[in-house]
Design a protein around this motif. Structure first.
Motif, PDB file in Angstrom:
ATOM      1  N   ARG A 137       0.790  -1.198  -0.064  1.00 32.25           N
ATOM      2  CA  ARG A 137       0.007   0.006   0.095  1.00 32.25           C
ATOM      3  C   ARG A 137       0.730   1.329  -0.018  1.00 32.25           C
ATOM      4  O   ARG A 137       0.412   2.242  -0.844  1.00 32.25           O
ATOM      5  CB  ARG A 137      -0.962  -0.007   1.227  1.00 32.25           C
ATOM      6  CG  ARG A 137      -1.914   1.174   1.159  1.00 32.25           C
ATOM      7  CD  ARG A 137      -2.829   1.132   2.508  1.00 32.25           C
ATOM      8  NE  ARG A 137      -1.976   1.539   3.712  1.00 32.25           N
ATOM      9  CZ  ARG A 137      -1.975   0.925   4.916  1.00 32.25           C
ATOM     10  NH1 ARG A 137      -2.845  -0.190   4.771  1.00 32.25           N
ATOM     11  NH2 ARG A 137      -1.533   1.478   5.662  1.00 32.25           N
ATOM     12  N   ALA A 138       1.970   1.277   0.871  1.00 31.96           N
ATOM     13  CA  ALA A 138       2.800   2.455   0.839  1.00 31.96           C
ATOM     14  C   ALA A 138       3.699   2.665  -0.536  1.00 31.96           C
ATOM     15  O   ALA A 138       3.528   3.967  -0.995  1.00 31.96           O
ATOM     16  CB  ALA A 138       3.867   2.248   2.047  1.00 31.96           C
ATOM     17  N   VAL A 139       3.915   1.483  -1.103  1.00 33.18           N
ATOM     18  CA  VAL A 139       4.624   1.733  -2.596  1.00 33.18           C
ATOM     19  C   VAL A 139       3.656   2.259  -3.703  1.00 33.18           C
ATOM     20  O   VAL A 139       3.962   3.007  -4.308  1.00 33.18           O
ATOM     21  CB  VAL A 139       5.124   0.420  -2.855  1.00 33.18           C
ATOM     22  CG1 VAL A 139       5.538   0.476  -4.453  1.00 33.18           C
ATOM     23  CG2 VAL A 139       6.535   0.261  -1.966  1.00 33.18           C
ATOM     24  N   LEU A 140       2.361   1.600  -3.494  1.00 36.21           N
ATOM     25  CA  LEU A 140       1.396   2.389  -4.596  1.00 36.21           C
ATOM     26  C   LEU A 140       0.950   3.612  -4.265  1.00 36.21           C
ATOM     27  O   LEU A 140       0.894   4.217  -5.254  1.00 36.21           O
ATOM     28  CB  LEU A 140       0.053   1.222  -4.390  1.00 36.21           C
ATOM     29  CG  LEU A 140       0.120  -0.155  -4.852  1.00 36.21           C
ATOM     30  CD1 LEU A 140      -0.997  -0.856  -4.381  1.00 36.21           C
ATOM     31  CD2 LEU A 140       0.541  -0.616  -5.912  1.00 36.21           C
ATOM     32  N   SER A 141       0.860   3.953  -3.183  1.00 34.01           N
ATOM     33  CA  SER A 141       0.459   5.372  -2.587  1.00 34.01           C
ATOM     34  C   SER A 141       1.503   6.401  -3.025  1.00 34.01           C
ATOM     35  O   SER A 141       1.347   7.267  -3.996  1.00 34.01           O
ATOM     36  CB  SER A 141       0.245   5.669  -1.152  1.00 34.01           C
ATOM     37  OG  SER A 141      -0.099   6.702  -0.932  1.00 34.01           O
ATOM     38  N   GLU A 142       2.782   5.912  -2.854  1.00 32.86           N
ATOM     39  CA  GLU A 142       3.996   6.630  -3.174  1.00 32.86           C
ATOM     40  C   GLU A 142       3.899   7.135  -4.878  1.00 32.86           C
ATOM     41  O   GLU A 142       4.258   7.999  -5.422  1.00 32.86           O
ATOM     42  CB  GLU A 142       5.197   6.239  -2.672  1.00 32.86           C
ATOM     43  CG  GLU A 142       6.320   6.777  -3.291  1.00 32.86           C
ATOM     44  CD  GLU A 142       7.751   5.947  -2.956  1.00 32.86           C
ATOM     45  OE1 GLU A 142       8.665   5.995  -3.886  1.00 32.86           O
ATOM     46  OE2 GLU A 142       7.569   5.258  -1.847  1.00 32.86           O
ATOM     47  N   LEU A 143       3.838   5.913  -5.615  1.00 31.70           N
ATOM     48  CA  LEU A 143       3.984   5.865  -6.921  1.00 31.70           C
ATOM     49  C   LEU A 143       2.765   6.753  -7.699  1.00 31.70           C
ATOM     50  O   LEU A 143       2.869   7.341  -8.685  1.00 31.70           O
ATOM     51  CB  LEU A 143       4.330   4.574  -7.501  1.00 31.70           C
ATOM     52  CG  LEU A 143       5.545   4.071  -7.080  1.00 31.70           C
ATOM     53  CD1 LEU A 143       5.665   2.485  -7.632  1.00 31.70           C
ATOM     54  CD2 LEU A 143       6.547   4.636  -7.928  1.00 31.70           C
TER      55      LEU A 143
END
Length: 197
Positions: A137-143
């Motif tokens: 979720r953190a990676v998706l949000s960042e990208l």
């Protein structure tokens, strides 16, 4: 946080090693923060079974494409901001990652050996700890919020995927055969032919 974006998944969502529950959990939490976020799912399966895996208020943000042709698969990959491969194991290569890279899509994948190799250690796509929906979720949000970073990853992906182009692969295979023949002075081939008498 941003409001939109789209995420793609391709595979049998009921097959444990494909890791769909990891993506589902990440998507559910992220979708609650991002009202426009959508998830496209392509592959075999029962639509009712898919939609039952999501809270009722988020089901209209999930699109089930079912089995798709090669052309539709490429179209789907080109249409999403991020392609996610949340697999938990059993992947020997990761062909779908090369297809997503070839479509110009930013790839996010679990940190499996096969995926790490295809994504050049994370240079051509983002890796996250296998089985960890919070990290995903953190990676998706960042990208989703960083189009410049997505563009950088996609540019690296273009370079990496060129190594899997058939003319490049065929040339490497021929080089290996030539080196093997040279190393054995042709004895292996002579022996094979001798056995055909």
């Amino acid at each position: 946080a941003g409001t939109g974006g789209s995420i793609g998944f391709l595979g049998r969502f009921t097959e444990a090693r494909k890791g769909f529950p990891v993506l589902r959990d990440a998507f559910v939490e992220l979708a609650r923060q991002r009202p426009g976020l959508r998830l496209l799912v392509a592959g075999p399966g029962d639509p009712d079974d898919l939609f039952d895996r999501f809270p009722a208020e988020l089901r209209d943000r999930v699109t089930f494409l079912g089995l798709v042709s090669e052309a539709d698969k490429a179209r789907m990959l080109r249409s999403v901001h991020l392609y996610v491969a949340p697999n938990t194991g059993g992947e020997s290569f990761g062909m779908i990652l090369t297809e997503a890279l070839a479509a110009g899509t930013t790839v996010v994948a679990s940190d499996l050996d096969a995926f790490r190799r295809v994504l050049d250690g994370g240079r051509a796509g983002r890796l996250f700890p296998t089985g960890d929906p919070v990290a995903l979720r953190a990676v998706l949000s960042e990208l989703l919020d960083d189009p410049d970073r997505r563009a950088e990853l996609t540019a690296c992906g273009d370079q990496v995927v060129a190594n899997f182009d058939w003319p490049v692969v065929a040339r490497r295979v021929l080089e290996v055969y030539a080196a093997a023949i040279e190393a054995t002075d042709g004895r292996v081939i002579d022996q094979e032919w001798a056995g055909l008498d």
